[in-house]
Design a protein around this motif. Sequence first.
Motif, PDB file in Angstrom:
ATOM      1  N   LYS A 177      40.356  16.614  12.677  1.00 25.70           N
ATOM      2  CA  LYS A 177      41.739  16.922  12.321  1.00 25.70           C
ATOM      3  C   LYS A 177      41.778  18.381  11.890  1.00 25.70           C
ATOM      4  CE  LYS A 177      44.337  13.375  10.211  1.00 25.70           C
ATOM      5  NZ  LYS A 177      44.738  12.676   9.026  1.00 25.70           N
ATOM      6  N   ALA A 178      42.697  19.157  12.409  1.00 26.39           N
ATOM      7  CA  ALA A 178      42.910  20.547  12.005  1.00 26.39           C
ATOM      8  C   ALA A 178      41.610  21.357  12.044  1.00 26.39           C
ATOM      9  CB  ALA A 178      43.563  20.600  10.634  1.00 26.39           C
ATOM     10  N   ASN A 179      41.387  22.184  11.031  1.00 26.02           N
ATOM     11  CA  ASN A 179      40.217  23.067  11.006  1.00 26.02           C
ATOM     12  C   ASN A 179      39.229  22.686   9.917  1.00 26.02           C
ATOM     13  OD1 ASN A 179      41.153  24.657  13.121  1.00 26.02           O
ATOM     14  ND2 ASN A 179      42.420  25.859  11.752  1.00 26.02           N
ATOM     15  N   ILE A 180      39.227  21.420   9.509  1.00 29.70           N
ATOM     16  CA  ILE A 180      38.295  20.965   8.475  1.00 29.70           C
ATOM     17  C   ILE A 180      36.950  20.687   9.139  1.00 29.70           C
ATOM     18  CG2 ILE A 180      37.825  19.190   6.751  1.00 29.70           C
ATOM     19  CD1 ILE A 180      40.828  18.677   6.638  1.00 29.70           C
ATOM     20  N   LEU A 181      35.880  21.283   8.622  1.00 32.26           N
ATOM     21  CA  LEU A 181      34.561  21.096   9.214  1.00 32.26           C
ATOM     22  C   LEU A 181      33.639  20.394   8.221  1.00 32.26           C
ATOM     23  CD1 LEU A 181      32.805  21.644  11.696  1.00 32.26           C
ATOM     24  CD2 LEU A 181      32.095  23.757  10.611  1.00 32.26           C
ATOM     25  N   PRO A 182      33.202  19.161   8.544  1.00 31.88           N
ATOM     26  CA  PRO A 182      32.258  18.471   7.668  1.00 31.88           C
ATOM     27  C   PRO A 182      30.884  19.113   7.748  1.00 31.88           C
ATOM     28  CG  PRO A 182      32.693  17.163   9.618  1.00 31.88           C
ATOM     29  CD  PRO A 182      33.580  18.356   9.701  1.00 31.88           C
ATOM     30  N   GLU A 183      30.095  18.913   6.690  1.00 30.00           N
ATOM     31  CA  GLU A 183      28.740  19.461   6.659  1.00 30.00           C
ATOM     32  C   GLU A 183      27.706  18.441   7.119  1.00 30.00           C
ATOM     33  OE1 GLU A 183      28.187  20.905   2.695  1.00 30.00           O
ATOM     34  OE2 GLU A 183      29.840  22.313   2.872  1.00 30.00           O
ATOM     35  N   VAL A 184      27.889  17.176   6.717  1.00 29.28           N
ATOM     36  CA  VAL A 184      26.914  16.129   7.040  1.00 29.28           C
ATOM     37  C   VAL A 184      27.646  14.867   7.477  1.00 29.28           C
ATOM     38  CG1 VAL A 184      25.046  14.685   6.149  1.00 29.28           C
ATOM     39  CG2 VAL A 184      25.297  17.026   5.333  1.00 29.28           C
ATOM     40  N   ILE A 185      27.126  14.236   8.531  1.00 33.32           N
ATOM     41  CA  ILE A 185      27.636  12.954   9.003  1.00 33.32           C
ATOM     42  C   ILE A 185      26.495  11.960   8.887  1.00 33.32           C
ATOM     43  CG2 ILE A 185      28.461  11.686  11.018  1.00 33.32           C
ATOM     44  CD1 ILE A 185      29.704  14.320  11.950  1.00 33.32           C
ATOM     45  N   THR A 186      26.746  10.830   8.215  1.00 34.07           N
ATOM     46  CA  THR A 186      25.723   9.808   8.031  1.00 34.07           C
ATOM     47  C   THR A 186      26.302   8.472   8.445  1.00 34.07           C
ATOM     48  OG1 THR A 186      24.900  11.057   6.130  1.00 34.07           O
ATOM     49  CG2 THR A 186      24.081   8.819   6.395  1.00 34.07           C
ATOM     50  N   LEU A 187      25.520   7.705   9.203  1.00 33.77           N
ATOM     51  CA  LEU A 187      25.929   6.378   9.649  1.00 33.77           C
ATOM     52  C   LEU A 187      25.027   5.358   8.974  1.00 33.77           C
ATOM     53  CD1 LEU A 187      27.917   4.998  11.660  1.00 33.77           C
ATOM     54  CD2 LEU A 187      26.050   5.023  13.312  1.00 33.77           C
ATOM     55  N   TYR A 188      25.644   4.385   8.300  1.00 31.41           N
ATOM     56  CA  TYR A 188      24.923   3.333   7.582  1.00 31.41           C
ATOM     57  C   TYR A 188      25.147   2.005   8.276  1.00 31.41           C
ATOM     58  CZ  TYR A 188      24.932   6.664   3.688  1.00 31.41           C
ATOM     59  OH  TYR A 188      24.760   7.775   2.900  1.00 31.41           O
ATOM     60  N   ASN A 189      24.103   1.144   8.293  1.00 27.57           N
ATOM     61  CA  ASN A 189      24.300  -0.205   8.805  1.00 27.57           C
ATOM     62  C   ASN A 189      24.885  -1.078   7.699  1.00 27.57           C
ATOM     63  OD1 ASN A 189      22.139  -0.998   7.152  1.00 27.57           O
ATOM     64  ND2 ASN A 189      20.685  -1.129   8.843  1.00 27.57           N
ATOM     65  N   ALA A 190      25.110  -2.355   7.985  1.00 24.98           N
ATOM     66  CA  ALA A 190      25.737  -3.261   7.019  1.00 24.98           C
ATOM     67  C   ALA A 190      24.863  -3.495   5.787  1.00 24.98           C
ATOM     68  CB  ALA A 190      26.063  -4.584   7.691  1.00 24.98           C
ATOM     69  N   ASN A 191      23.565  -3.185   5.876  1.00 28.31           N
ATOM     70  CA  ASN A 191      22.658  -3.329   4.731  1.00 28.31           C
ATOM     71  C   ASN A 191      22.580  -2.062   3.889  1.00 28.31           C
ATOM     72  OD1 ASN A 191      21.906  -5.978   5.447  1.00 28.31           O
ATOM     73  ND2 ASN A 191      20.452  -5.162   6.951  1.00 28.31           N
ATOM     74  N   GLY A 192      23.345  -1.034   4.262  1.00 30.63           N
ATOM     75  CA  GLY A 192      23.342   0.217   3.511  1.00 30.63           C
ATOM     76  C   GLY A 192      22.227   1.164   3.882  1.00 30.63           C
ATOM     77  N   GLN A 193      21.500   0.855   4.953  1.00 27.38           N
ATOM     78  CA  GLN A 193      20.403   1.722   5.405  1.00 27.38           C
ATOM     79  C   GLN A 193      20.950   2.826   6.307  1.00 27.38           C
ATOM     80  OE1 GLN A 193      18.440  -1.615   7.251  1.00 27.38           O
ATOM     81  NE2 GLN A 193      16.757  -1.495   5.771  1.00 27.38           N
ATOM     82  N   ILE A 194      20.431   4.032   6.162  1.00 28.58           N
ATOM     83  CA  ILE A 194      20.836   5.145   7.023  1.00 28.58           C
ATOM     84  C   ILE A 194      20.211   4.945   8.402  1.00 28.58           C
ATOM     85  CG2 ILE A 194      20.665   7.632   7.415  1.00 28.58           C
ATOM     86  CD1 ILE A 194      20.618   7.971   4.345  1.00 28.58           C
ATOM     87  N   ALA A 254      24.245  -4.614  17.634  1.00 25.21           N
ATOM     88  CA  ALA A 254      25.662  -4.898  17.422  1.00 25.21           C
ATOM     89  C   ALA A 254      25.895  -5.203  15.947  1.00 25.21           C
ATOM     90  CB  ALA A 254      26.096  -6.073  18.281  1.00 25.21           C
ATOM     91  N   GLY A 255      27.063  -4.793  15.446  1.00 28.16           N
ATOM     92  CA  GLY A 255      27.405  -5.069  14.057  1.00 28.16           C
ATOM     93  C   GLY A 255      28.374  -4.047  13.510  1.00 28.16           C
ATOM     94  N   VAL A 256      28.589  -4.118  12.204  1.00 22.92           N
ATOM     95  CA  VAL A 256      29.498  -3.210  11.506  1.00 22.92           C
ATOM     96  C   VAL A 256      28.683  -2.084  10.875  1.00 22.92           C
ATOM     97  CG1 VAL A 256      31.165  -2.997   9.617  1.00 22.92           C
ATOM     98  CG2 VAL A 256      31.148  -5.052  11.053  1.00 22.92           C
ATOM     99  N   TYR A 257      29.163  -0.868  11.038  1.00 22.13           N
ATOM    100  CA  TYR A 257      28.531   0.324  10.482  1.00 22.13           C
ATOM    101  C   TYR A 257      29.575   1.093   9.679  1.00 22.13           C
ATOM    102  CZ  TYR A 257      24.722  -0.573  13.719  1.00 22.13           C
ATOM    103  OH  TYR A 257      23.677  -1.145  14.382  1.00 22.13           O
TER     104      TYR A 257
END
Length: 94
Positions: free
Chosen positions: A39-56, A73-76
Amino acid sequence: MKLNSLTVDLITNTQQTSVEWWSNIHPNPTSQTLFLTLKANILPEVITLYNANGQIVFSSPFTNQIDMSAMPAGVYWLKTLGKAGVQVQQVVKR
C-alpha cells in the motif's frame, strides 16, 4: 465467526503502531506462491511467516513473494514489521 486478520501491538521499549501494509495478498488461500502488493510507499523491514504452532517457517527482509509450495497445508500468520509499525495477516495454504 471467521478471523481474516489479526493486528498485534508489540510490547517493547518503544511504542509500536498497528499498520496496514498490504493492499493485496494473493492468492489467499494459496497452493504455490503468495504475492504481496504494498500500500502506498510504506516499506516493511522484515517479513516473517509463522505456522499454526508459532514456529517461524520463513523470514526475510522485504520481498514481494513467498514460495509456499513445499509447506504443508494449513493456517499461517504473516507478520510484517517496519518503522511504521506491525501487521499480522492470516494466510491459508492448500
